[in-house]
Design an enzyme around this catalytic site. Structure first.
Site, PDB file in Angstrom:
ATOM      1  N   TYR A  89     -23.693 -89.982  65.867  1.00 34.40           N
ATOM      2  CA  TYR A  89     -24.562 -90.623  64.871  1.00 34.40           C
ATOM      3  C   TYR A  89     -23.974 -92.004  64.582  1.00 34.40           C
ATOM      4  CZ  TYR A  89     -27.412 -90.710  60.559  1.00 34.40           C
ATOM      5  OH  TYR A  89     -28.292 -91.046  59.561  1.00 34.40           O
ATOM      6  N   ARG A 145     -36.937-100.986  64.531  1.00 30.95           N
ATOM      7  CA  ARG A 145     -35.864-101.421  63.611  1.00 30.95           C
ATOM      8  C   ARG A 145     -34.801-100.333  63.627  1.00 30.95           C
ATOM      9  NH1 ARG A 145     -33.270 -98.813  60.280  1.00 30.95           N
ATOM     10  NH2 ARG A 145     -34.454 -98.600  58.378  1.00 30.95           N
ATOM     11  N   LYS A 163     -30.544 -88.094  64.959  1.00 31.35           N
ATOM     12  CA  LYS A 163     -30.975 -87.451  63.711  1.00 31.35           C
ATOM     13  C   LYS A 163     -31.114 -85.943  63.920  1.00 31.35           C
ATOM     14  CE  LYS A 163     -31.507 -91.114  61.056  1.00 31.35           C
ATOM     15  NZ  LYS A 163     -31.028 -91.315  59.695  1.00 31.35           N
ATOM     16  N   GLU A 234     -38.886 -92.407  61.494  1.00 25.96           N
ATOM     17  CA  GLU A 234     -37.550 -92.999  61.508  1.00 25.96           C
ATOM     18  C   GLU A 234     -37.591 -94.417  62.053  1.00 25.96           C
ATOM     19  OE1 GLU A 234     -34.893 -91.071  60.347  1.00 25.96           O
ATOM     20  OE2 GLU A 234     -33.929 -93.032  60.306  1.00 25.96           O
ATOM     21  N   ASP A 235     -36.961 -95.327  61.359  1.00 26.94           N
ATOM     22  CA  ASP A 235     -36.668 -96.667  61.859  1.00 26.94           C
ATOM     23  C   ASP A 235     -37.883 -97.414  62.418  1.00 26.94           C
ATOM     24  OD1 ASP A 235     -34.200 -95.992  60.979  1.00 26.94           O
ATOM     25  OD2 ASP A 235     -33.145 -96.309  62.857  1.00 26.94           O
ATOM     26  N   ASP A 257     -37.848 -91.125  56.524  1.00 28.14           N
ATOM     27  CA  ASP A 257     -36.423 -90.951  56.232  1.00 28.14           C
ATOM     28  C   ASP A 257     -35.805 -92.193  55.595  1.00 28.14           C
ATOM     29  OD1 ASP A 257     -33.889 -89.698  56.364  1.00 28.14           O
ATOM     30  OD2 ASP A 257     -33.458 -90.757  58.225  1.00 28.14           O
ATOM     31  N   ASP A 258     -36.174 -93.377  56.071  1.00 27.59           N
ATOM     32  CA  ASP A 258     -35.539 -94.606  55.580  1.00 27.59           C
ATOM     33  C   ASP A 258     -35.972 -94.928  54.152  1.00 27.59           C
ATOM     34  OD1 ASP A 258     -34.151 -95.463  58.100  1.00 27.59           O
ATOM     35  OD2 ASP A 258     -36.199 -95.178  58.790  1.00 27.59           O
ATOM     36  N   ASN A 409     -26.287-100.079  58.150  1.00 35.07           N
ATOM     37  CA  ASN A 409     -25.713 -99.470  59.349  1.00 35.07           C
ATOM     38  C   ASN A 409     -26.016-100.335  60.565  1.00 35.07           C
ATOM     39  OD1 ASN A 409     -24.890 -97.040  58.004  1.00 35.07           O
ATOM     40  ND2 ASN A 409     -27.036 -96.444  57.965  1.00 35.07           N
TER      41      ASN A 409
HETATM   42  N1  LIG Z   1     -27.295 -95.693  54.394  1.00 35.45           N
HETATM   43  C1  LIG Z   1     -28.435 -95.186  54.803  1.00 35.45           C
HETATM   44  O1  LIG Z   1     -28.668 -93.974  54.745  1.00 35.45           O
HETATM   45  C2  LIG Z   1     -29.492 -96.094  55.325  1.00 35.45           C
HETATM   46  C3  LIG Z   1     -29.228 -97.393  55.645  1.00 35.45           C
HETATM   47  N2  LIG Z   1     -30.215 -98.192  56.119  1.00 35.45           N
HETATM   48  C4  LIG Z   1     -29.854 -99.526  56.527  1.00 35.45           C
HETATM   49  O2  LIG Z   1     -30.505-100.459  55.724  1.00 35.45           O
HETATM   50  C5  LIG Z   1     -30.634-101.674  56.423  1.00 35.45           C
HETATM   51  C6  LIG Z   1     -31.982-102.263  56.128  1.00 35.45           C
HETATM   52  O3  LIG Z   1     -33.014-101.462  56.602  1.00 35.45           O
HETATM   53  P1  LIG Z   1     -34.544-101.931  56.338  1.00 35.45           P
HETATM   54  O4  LIG Z   1     -34.758-102.151  54.907  1.00 35.45           O
HETATM   55  O5  LIG Z   1     -35.462-100.969  56.964  1.00 35.45           O
HETATM   56  O6  LIG Z   1     -34.550-103.274  57.171  1.00 35.45           O
HETATM   57  P2  LIG Z   1     -35.324-104.630  56.996  1.00 35.45           P
HETATM   58  O7  LIG Z   1     -34.938-105.486  58.135  1.00 35.45           O
HETATM   59  O8  LIG Z   1     -36.757-104.371  56.757  1.00 35.45           O
HETATM   60  O9  LIG Z   1     -34.756-105.220  55.646  1.00 35.45           O
HETATM   61  C7  LIG Z   1     -33.668-106.068  55.557  1.00 35.45           C
HETATM   62  C8  LIG Z   1     -33.841-106.866  54.305  1.00 35.45           C
HETATM   63  O10 LIG Z   1     -32.682-107.621  54.069  1.00 35.45           O
HETATM   64  C9  LIG Z   1     -33.033-108.964  53.808  1.00 35.45           C
HETATM   65  N3  LIG Z   1     -31.922-109.782  54.248  1.00 35.45           N
HETATM   66  C10 LIG Z   1     -31.489-110.006  55.506  1.00 35.45           C
HETATM   67  N4  LIG Z   1     -30.412-110.801  55.500  1.00 35.45           N
HETATM   68  C11 LIG Z   1     -30.186-111.108  54.212  1.00 35.45           C
HETATM   69  C12 LIG Z   1     -29.227-111.913  53.556  1.00 35.45           C
HETATM   70  N5  LIG Z   1     -28.277-112.546  54.238  1.00 35.45           N
HETATM   71  N6  LIG Z   1     -29.299-112.019  52.220  1.00 35.45           N
HETATM   72  C13 LIG Z   1     -30.243-111.384  51.524  1.00 35.45           C
HETATM   73  N7  LIG Z   1     -31.158-110.586  52.091  1.00 35.45           N
HETATM   74  C14 LIG Z   1     -31.128-110.464  53.414  1.00 35.45           C
HETATM   75  C15 LIG Z   1     -34.319-109.215  54.544  1.00 35.45           C
HETATM   76  O11 LIG Z   1     -35.059-110.251  53.949  1.00 35.45           O
HETATM   77  C16 LIG Z   1     -35.007-107.862  54.364  1.00 35.45           C
HETATM   78  O12 LIG Z   1     -35.692-107.829  53.140  1.00 35.45           O
HETATM   79  C17 LIG Z   1     -30.331-101.341  57.892  1.00 35.45           C
HETATM   80  O13 LIG Z   1     -29.063-101.824  58.229  1.00 35.45           O
HETATM   81  C18 LIG Z   1     -30.308 -99.846  57.933  1.00 35.45           C
HETATM   82  O14 LIG Z   1     -29.389 -99.349  58.853  1.00 35.45           O
HETATM   83  C19 LIG Z   1     -31.509 -97.770  56.257  1.00 35.45           C
HETATM   84  C20 LIG Z   1     -31.821 -96.481  55.946  1.00 35.45           C
HETATM   85  C21 LIG Z   1     -30.827 -95.527  55.524  1.00 35.45           C
HETATM   86  C1  LIG Z   2     -29.266 -94.051  58.334  1.00 33.44           C
HETATM   87  C2  LIG Z   2     -30.542 -94.616  58.704  1.00 33.44           C
HETATM   88  O1  LIG Z   2     -31.547 -93.936  58.701  1.00 33.44           O
HETATM   89  C3  LIG Z   2     -30.621 -96.005  59.063  1.00 33.44           C
HETATM   90  O2  LIG Z   2     -29.626 -96.722  58.972  1.00 33.44           O
HETATM   91  O3  LIG Z   2     -31.717 -96.431  59.442  1.00 33.44           O
HETATM   92 MG   LIG Z   3     -33.116 -94.823  59.710  1.00 30.36          MG
END
Ligand SMILES: NC(=O)C1=CN([C@@H]2O[C@H](COP(=O)(O)OP(=O)(O)OC[C@H]3O[C@@H](n4cnc5c(N)ncnc54)[C@H](O)[C@@H]3O)[C@@H](O)[C@H]2O)C=CC1
Ligand SMILES: CC(=O)C(=O)O
Ligand SMILES: [Mg+2]
Length: 551
Positions: A89, A145, A163, A234-235, A257-258, A409
């Site tokens: 993962y 994504r 997953k 997912e993603d 999930d996200d 991540n």
């Molecule tokens: N810990 C967890 O369980 C999870 C973590 N994530 C992580 O969250 C992250 C984002 O996922 P999404 O929201 O779907 O992606 P996304 O690409 O739609 O969103 C990213 C956001 O960050 C903003 N952004 C980018 N660079 C920036 C900066 N330097 N300063 C301020 N804002 C900035 C963008 O404008 C956008 O609104 C990914 O890295 C993903 O792996 C997602 C789901 C679960």
């Molecule tokens: C953990 C997860 O779902 C993500 O980073 O997109």
């Molecule tokens: Mg995800």
């Protein structure tokens, strides 16, 4: 490219053997084959893994083992989930998705192409006939994504598989009921598109209209071919993720999930962190102020779910919303920002627009921290190191116990490393990251970082939805999963200041989460499994534990 069906590996694992045990260990030994015991196989696999030089090689070796001998693979995972979760993962799954076509060694699930969008029902019906067991959980992505790594096209299959590995290891879903799916809609990533080894469509990703046509066809056909299954999205890139969730949530047994899984897991961690922070500061729980770096599906999903924390403190919806400030690449999202004024801002961000900034814009994290004086920082920005030393030190000046959750991540996109978080706050930080960090000895005490990753809840959400026979996965079921996760902390874990239960207990924790989800399904009248009705939480947990599959 058309549908790929490998009749021997059409589902996460090979088909069941005639004895119905579904694994090679139980097959009669052939007289011409050397004898080997399950214990030897496990030891051999562990030894091989120790000797492989990179995490990616370990990942690809384990993928092969899973296809050939799921019992061995899941024995190894259950035996050492802490050591192997980072391989199967995040973070390694990110690299595996980036290099999916380069290390590809055979189909791992269902690959559907946009070119086939008009014959999806036919293809799924044909595919269903090749399966010995109907799928119980489908994890579907379009690869647009993947973690914070962007558009990886058909390589997204790796995340669906990753997953599902955790569905089995963490949640006790039968691996023969797991179906990873990737919808190949092209890719805007020119590097992988131009790779001679790329196995997906070599063309730009289709627009949202065509993507929706394929999704409509897929959701309808999957629900018809596998009527009992849960479908996890997912993603998907953020706009599509919200569109699809809004469109299908009331119609199919699905969740995102996200948006929803991450919302649940971070709400759970925030329950514990806010309590500790308020105990340290003496300030009421309702006074917490949360700044998000990021305004995508994850940030908005988490903020939406965290609203429940403030509502539980007695705040109205409007008052709860006032506790959140979201920053994207253009700065704090305000009603006077040019993209908001022109109506160009993405629909999913609108709910959290601040209209109380008197025309002043706050373009940077530092300026927002000064303006808001937050108690919590949440990073979902895909930006490595975005929580820099100045910002973190300022949080430590403003708060006795600053809550800092760098959740992006994989690790290469994480906003803040655990060691820096400890160093820059004199060890006072309440920390959770999306990808794992090692524990650190500091000031004579072992500091264990929280892992705020949706894998702590999605297995329980899916399992609870299945066991209850839920017709839909409601908002109440998602919030119940968060509450159940937060209540699964033991006294010892609370005493240690942990924000999440330890990974060693994931099966027990998932059973608790699933029980909470079942109860919420019953309360909301969407369950169909009458046998589980009237049972208290302990009895439901017992039922969940008994229903778990073990290698
Ligand atoms: N810990 C967890 O369980 C999870 C973590 N994530 C992580 O969250 C992250 C984002 O996922 P999404 O929201 O779907 O992606 P996304 O690409 O739609 O969103 C990213 C956001 O960050 C903003 N952004 C980018 N660079 C920036 C900066 N330097 N300063 C301020 N804002 C900035 C963008 O404008 C956008 O609104 C990914 O890295 C993903 O792996 C997602 C789901 C679960
Ligand atoms: C953990 C997860 O779902 C993500 O980073 O997109
Ligand atoms: Mg995800």
């Amino acid at each position: 490219m058309s549908i790929q069906i490998d009749k021997n590996a059409d589902i996460l694992t090979p088909p069941l053997t005639p004895t119905g045990t579904g694994n090679q260990l139980s097959r009669s030994p052939s007289p011409s084959r050397p004898q080997t015991s399950p214990a030897q196989n496990l030891l051999r696999l562990q030894t091989i893994l120790q000797n492989l030089p990179t995490d990616l090689l370990k990942h690809t070796h384990l993928s092969r083992v899973r296809r050939e001998d799921p019992n061995l693979f899941f024995s190894a995972l259950n035996d050492n989930l802490i050591g192997l979760a980072p391989i199967v993962y995040t973070p390694t799954v990110g690299e595996a998705c980036q290099k999916y076509s380069q290390v590809y060694s055979g189909p791992e699930g269902l690959y559907l192409s946009i070119d086939d969008k008009h014959r999806i029902p036919e293809l799924l019906a044909e595919f269903a006939q090749t399966l010995k067991n109907p799928p119980q959980i489908l994890v579907v992505t379009d690869g647009s994504r993947i973690l914070g790594l962007g558009d990886l096209g058909i390589g997204g299959m790796g995340i669906s598989v990753g997953k599902l590995n955790l569905y089995v290891a963490g949640g006790g879903i039968n691996p023969h009921g797991c179906l990873p799916v990737v919808l190949d809609m092209g890719t805007n990533n020119e590097t992988i598109r131009n790779d001679p080894l790329y196995i997906g469509l070599r063309r730009p990703r289709v627009g949202i209209q065509e993507a929706t046509e394929l999704m409509d066809a897929f959701m309808e056909a999957a629900a018809s071919a596998f009527p009992a299954a849960v479908i996890q999205h997912e993603d998907f890139y953020s706009e599509a993720a919200f569109d699809f969730l809004d469109k299908y949530k009331g119609k199919y047994r699905m969740f995102n999930d996200d948006i929803e899984g991450t919302g649940s897991v971070i709400l759970a961690g925030f329950f514990a962190a806010a309590k500790q922070a308020s105990e340290a500061s003496g300030k009421p729980l309702k006074d917490h102020k949360v700044v998000f770096l990021g305004g995508g599906s994850a940030a908005v999903g988490v903020a939406r779910e965290m609203m429940n924390f403030f509502k539980m403190q007695g705040l109205t919806e409007d008052e709860a919303r006032e506790r959140f400030w979201l920053i994207d690449t253009k700065g704090l999202i305000t009603s006077t920002r040019s993209d908001v004024v022109s109506g160009k801002v993405a629909a999913h961000k609108r709910y959290f627009i601040r209209s109380d900034t008197n025309g002043v814009e706050y373009p940077s994290l530092a300026s927002v921290i000064e303006y808001v004086k937050p108690t919590a920082l949440v990073g979902l920005s895909t930006t490595f190191g975005a929580f820099g030393e100045d910002a973190v030190r300022r949080m430590a000046e403003l708060n006795e116990a600053p809550i800092i959750f760098p959740l992006s991540n994989p690790t290469s996109k994480c906003e803040l490393a655990f060691s820096d978080a400890l160093d820059w706050t004199d060890g006072r930080v309440l920390f959770a990251s999306g990808s794992p960090y090692d524990s650190i000895h500091r000031d004579g005490r072992l500091r264990e970082p929280g892992q705020g990753n949706n894998f702590l809840v999605f297995p329980g959400i899916g399992f609870g939805a299945l066991q209850s026979g839920a017709k839909r996965i409601t908002d109440g079921m998602i919030t119940a999963s968060a509450i159940a996760l937060s209540e699964a902390l033991t006294q010892e874990e609370k005493k240690m200041g942990l924000l999440y239960p330890r990974l060693e207990r994931i099966r027990e924790v998932s059973a608790n989460v699933a029980a909470g989800v079942v109860k919420a399904a019953q309360d909301e009248g969407v369950d169909t499994n009458e046998e589980l009705r009237g049972l208290d939480h302990a009895a439901l947990v017992e039922k969940m534990r008994k229903a778990q599959w073990w290698p």
